[in-house]
Design a protein around this motif. Structure first.
Motif, PDB file in Angstrom:
ATOM      1  N   VAL A  19      22.891   4.631  80.969  1.00 19.19           N
ATOM      2  CA  VAL A  19      22.567   5.641  79.962  1.00 19.19           C
ATOM      3  C   VAL A  19      21.245   5.297  79.284  1.00 19.19           C
ATOM      4  O   VAL A  19      20.918   4.126  79.090  1.00 19.19           O
ATOM      5  CB  VAL A  19      23.694   5.761  78.917  1.00 19.19           C
ATOM      6  N   PRO A  20      20.457   6.306  78.884  1.00 16.79           N
ATOM      7  CA  PRO A  20      19.165   6.032  78.247  1.00 16.79           C
ATOM      8  C   PRO A  20      19.249   5.693  76.774  1.00 16.79           C
ATOM      9  O   PRO A  20      18.357   5.033  76.235  1.00 16.79           O
ATOM     10  CB  PRO A  20      18.390   7.338  78.465  1.00 16.79           C
ATOM     11  N   ALA A  21      20.311   6.162  76.088  1.00 13.19           N
ATOM     12  CA  ALA A  21      20.381   6.036  74.629  1.00 13.19           C
ATOM     13  C   ALA A  21      21.774   5.546  74.238  1.00 13.19           C
ATOM     14  O   ALA A  21      22.704   6.356  74.099  1.00 13.19           O
ATOM     15  CB  ALA A  21      20.076   7.372  73.961  1.00 13.19           C
ATOM     16  N   PRO A  22      21.959   4.235  74.036  1.00 13.37           N
ATOM     17  CA  PRO A  22      23.310   3.716  73.794  1.00 13.37           C
ATOM     18  C   PRO A  22      23.963   4.240  72.525  1.00 13.37           C
ATOM     19  O   PRO A  22      25.176   4.441  72.490  1.00 13.37           O
ATOM     20  CB  PRO A  22      23.102   2.200  73.749  1.00 13.37           C
ATOM     21  N   ALA A  23      23.187   4.479  71.467  1.00  8.55           N
ATOM     22  CA  ALA A  23      23.784   4.974  70.225  1.00  8.55           C
ATOM     23  C   ALA A  23      24.365   6.381  70.425  1.00  8.55           C
ATOM     24  O   ALA A  23      25.466   6.684  69.939  1.00  8.55           O
ATOM     25  CB  ALA A  23      22.747   4.978  69.104  1.00  8.55           C
ATOM     26  N   ALA A  24      23.657   7.238  71.138  1.00  6.97           N
ATOM     27  CA  ALA A  24      24.165   8.582  71.415  1.00  6.97           C
ATOM     28  C   ALA A  24      25.402   8.516  72.299  1.00  6.97           C
ATOM     29  O   ALA A  24      26.368   9.264  72.092  1.00  6.97           O
ATOM     30  CB  ALA A  24      23.077   9.421  72.084  1.00  6.97           C
ATOM     31  N   ALA A  25      25.386   7.616  73.286  1.00  3.84           N
ATOM     32  CA  ALA A  25      26.558   7.461  74.142  1.00  3.84           C
ATOM     33  C   ALA A  25      27.774   7.035  73.334  1.00  3.84           C
ATOM     34  O   ALA A  25      28.877   7.571  73.509  1.00  3.84           O
ATOM     35  CB  ALA A  25      26.258   6.437  75.242  1.00  3.84           C
ATOM     36  N   ALA A  26      27.605   6.072  72.429  1.00  6.00           N
ATOM     37  CA  ALA A  26      28.718   5.585  71.612  1.00  6.00           C
ATOM     38  C   ALA A  26      29.268   6.686  70.723  1.00  6.00           C
ATOM     39  O   ALA A  26      30.491   6.829  70.561  1.00  6.00           O
ATOM     40  CB  ALA A  26      28.275   4.394  70.774  1.00  6.00           C
ATOM     41  N   ALA A  27      28.389   7.502  70.137  1.00 10.50           N
ATOM     42  CA  ALA A  27      28.836   8.589  69.266  1.00 10.50           C
ATOM     43  C   ALA A  27      29.647   9.615  70.051  1.00 10.50           C
ATOM     44  O   ALA A  27      30.693  10.100  69.584  1.00 10.50           O
ATOM     45  CB  ALA A  27      27.633   9.243  68.600  1.00 10.50           C
ATOM     46  N   PHE A  67      28.927   1.149  79.342  1.00  8.32           N
ATOM     47  CA  PHE A  67      27.834   2.090  79.122  1.00  8.32           C
ATOM     48  C   PHE A  67      26.585   1.256  78.879  1.00  8.32           C
ATOM     49  O   PHE A  67      26.366   0.722  77.792  1.00  8.32           O
ATOM     50  CB  PHE A  67      28.180   3.035  77.968  1.00  8.32           C
ATOM     51  N   LEU A  68      25.811   1.110  79.957  1.00 12.41           N
ATOM     52  CA  LEU A  68      24.751   0.120  80.051  1.00 12.41           C
ATOM     53  C   LEU A  68      23.391   0.781  79.898  1.00 12.41           C
ATOM     54  O   LEU A  68      23.112   1.806  80.534  1.00 12.41           O
ATOM     55  CB  LEU A  68      24.867  -0.579  81.413  1.00 12.41           C
ATOM     56  N   ALA A  69      22.537   0.187  79.068  1.00 10.80           N
ATOM     57  CA  ALA A  69      21.238   0.786  78.763  1.00 10.80           C
ATOM     58  C   ALA A  69      20.119  -0.232  78.963  1.00 10.80           C
ATOM     59  O   ALA A  69      20.297  -1.429  78.701  1.00 10.80           O
ATOM     60  CB  ALA A  69      21.214   1.288  77.318  1.00 10.80           C
ATOM     61  N   PRO A  70      18.954   0.220  79.407  1.00  6.37           N
ATOM     62  CA  PRO A  70      17.787  -0.666  79.495  1.00  6.37           C
ATOM     63  C   PRO A  70      17.171  -0.872  78.117  1.00  6.37           C
ATOM     64  O   PRO A  70      17.094   0.067  77.316  1.00  6.37           O
ATOM     65  CB  PRO A  70      16.835   0.108  80.412  1.00  6.37           C
ATOM     66  N   TYR A  87      20.102  10.329  88.054  1.00  4.85           N
ATOM     67  CA  TYR A  87      21.074  11.033  87.219  1.00  4.85           C
ATOM     68  C   TYR A  87      21.622  10.061  86.193  1.00  4.85           C
ATOM     69  O   TYR A  87      21.729   8.861  86.460  1.00  4.85           O
ATOM     70  CB  TYR A  87      22.219  11.644  88.048  1.00  4.85           C
ATOM     71  N   THR A  88      21.959  10.572  85.010  1.00  4.28           N
ATOM     72  CA  THR A  88      22.695   9.788  84.023  1.00  4.28           C
ATOM     73  C   THR A  88      24.169   9.838  84.396  1.00  4.28           C
ATOM     74  O   THR A  88      24.723  10.910  84.635  1.00  4.28           O
ATOM     75  CB  THR A  88      22.494  10.345  82.611  1.00  4.28           C
ATOM     76  N   VAL A 256      33.829  17.585  81.800  1.00  4.58           N
ATOM     77  CA  VAL A 256      32.453  17.266  82.161  1.00  4.58           C
ATOM     78  C   VAL A 256      31.858  16.546  80.958  1.00  4.58           C
ATOM     79  O   VAL A 256      31.809  17.097  79.853  1.00  4.58           O
ATOM     80  CB  VAL A 256      31.658  18.533  82.495  1.00  4.58           C
ATOM     81  N   LEU A 257      31.440  15.314  81.143  1.00  5.32           N
ATOM     82  CA  LEU A 257      31.012  14.494  80.021  1.00  5.32           C
ATOM     83  C   LEU A 257      29.656  14.937  79.491  1.00  5.32           C
ATOM     84  O   LEU A 257      28.857  15.536  80.216  1.00  5.32           O
ATOM     85  CB  LEU A 257      30.972  13.027  80.451  1.00  5.32           C
ATOM     86  N   PRO A 258      29.374  14.664  78.208  1.00  5.19           N
ATOM     87  CA  PRO A 258      28.086  15.055  77.621  1.00  5.19           C
ATOM     88  C   PRO A 258      26.910  14.442  78.372  1.00  5.19           C
ATOM     89  O   PRO A 258      27.047  13.433  79.079  1.00  5.19           O
ATOM     90  CB  PRO A 258      28.176  14.512  76.188  1.00  5.19           C
ATOM     91  N   ALA A 259      25.745  15.037  78.172  1.00  5.64           N
ATOM     92  CA  ALA A 259      24.541  14.576  78.875  1.00  5.64           C
ATOM     93  C   ALA A 259      24.200  13.130  78.558  1.00  5.64           C
ATOM     94  O   ALA A 259      23.570  12.442  79.373  1.00  5.64           O
ATOM     95  CB  ALA A 259      23.367  15.483  78.521  1.00  5.64           C
ATOM     96  N   SER A 260      24.611  12.635  77.390  1.00  5.70           N
ATOM     97  CA  SER A 260      24.345  11.238  77.032  1.00  5.70           C
ATOM     98  C   SER A 260      25.111  10.257  77.904  1.00  5.70           C
ATOM     99  O   SER A 260      24.749   9.077  78.005  1.00  5.70           O
ATOM    100  CB  SER A 260      24.720  10.994  75.570  1.00  5.70           C
ATOM    101  N   LEU A 261      26.199  10.732  78.567  1.00  8.60           N
ATOM    102  CA  LEU A 261      27.076   9.890  79.371  1.00  8.60           C
ATOM    103  C   LEU A 261      26.984  10.210  80.857  1.00  8.60           C
ATOM    104  O   LEU A 261      26.889   9.320  81.687  1.00  8.60           O
ATOM    105  CB  LEU A 261      28.529  10.045  78.914  1.00  8.60           C
ATOM    106  N   GLY A 262      27.064  11.490  81.197  1.00 13.84           N
ATOM    107  CA  GLY A 262      27.004  11.940  82.576  1.00 13.84           C
ATOM    108  C   GLY A 262      28.298  11.752  83.320  1.00 13.84           C
ATOM    109  O   GLY A 262      29.087  10.850  83.041  1.00 13.84           O
TER     110      GLY A 262
END
Length: 272
Positions: A19-27, A67-70, A87-88, A256-262
């Protein structure tokens, strides 16, 4: 539940979204009813050095979701960014093992070109303060398994990860049950994974797949996957998503998971 398999067995240890944005994924995970662990930066090697990656996790009674982020300009982070550009979503499947040396030998004999086992670690907050969770991971070179990073992991400190405080989820999720993989040729993929894991192919949920001693994975072509999940593959191959077992009485559903998760999530409540 024992998170380490018996010798000679494998379990479905975890899957990882990149995922590109870990805070958004966690929320978004919290909004879906998951209890989410605090963010943790990863290290690699012995002595450990920063890997340039970090994660949130959803710990389950059986297995977990990562949920792993660079985070930086490192080779590990570059691999994640390249995957996210496709893809995310889920790019990693980890089989739990207690014999990484044996898994490495099997991969070597099968021509998969495994890398040397690597020591990974990350700090985990426990009731007794921060402790270092440790893992041994066996991987192959990028591209050896075209679906993503398919690896073996030995959990050396499972009690640090599977703390009771993280295992209860409002949505009733209890364990990682099945991974859904979309490929052009399911039979060829299943045979390749059989050689990779040492497991036999079988029929699971109306598809060709393989079963570990805890958790399974199945292969579907694009038409069958769209019929199963209601989503057209963004590319091939695609680790489309997974099914989670849930407490009896939980709502069976497909999300279908949010775009922050995919990806796509299936809830399949256990029978009473």
């Amino acid at each position: 539940m024992n998170q380490r398999p018996d010798r000679g067995q494998l379990v479905l240890d975890h899957v990882a979204h990149w995922v590109p944005a870990p805070a958004a994924a966690a929320a978004d995970l919290a909004a879906l009813g998951f209890c989410v662990t605090p963010f943790s930066a990863q290290s690699v090697g012995d002595p450990p050095v920063p890997a340039g990656t970090g994660n949130h996790c959803v710990m389950l009674e059986g297995g977990y979701l990562e949920f792993l982020a660079p985070l930086a300009d490192t080779p590990n982070a570059a691999t994640l960014r390249a995957g996210i550009a496709r893809y995310t979503g889920v790019h990693l499947i980890a089989f739990g093992t207690v014999d990484p040396a044996g898994d490495h030998a099997r991969l070597q004999a099968g021509g998969f070109g495994p890398l040397e086992p690597v020591a990974l670690s990350r700090p985990i907050e426990t009731p007794d303060g921060f402790r270092q969770a440790r893992f041994t991971v066996v991987r192959t070179k990028p591209g050896a398994m075209e679906e993503g990073r398919v690896q073996f992991v030995e959990q050396h400190t499972p009690d640090y990860l599977w703390q009771r405080q993280w295992l209860s989820h409002k949505n009733g999720a209890t364990r990682l049950k099945r991974v859904e993989i979309c490929v052009a040729d399911p039979q060829a993929a299943a045979l390749r994974y059989a050689a990779y894991t040492g497991l036999a192919t079988t029929r699971i949920d109306d598809a060709l797949g393989l079963a570990t001693s805890r958790g399974a994975f199945v292969f579907r072509d694009p038409v069958a996957m769209e019929r199963r999940l209601g989503v057209a593959p963004p590319c091939l191959p695609w680790i489309a998503g997974y099914a989670l077992a849930a407490l009896p009485g939980a709502q069976a559903r497909r999300a279908v998971l949010p775009a922050s998760l995919g990806g796509v999530l299936l809830f399949e409540p256990d029978a009473n």
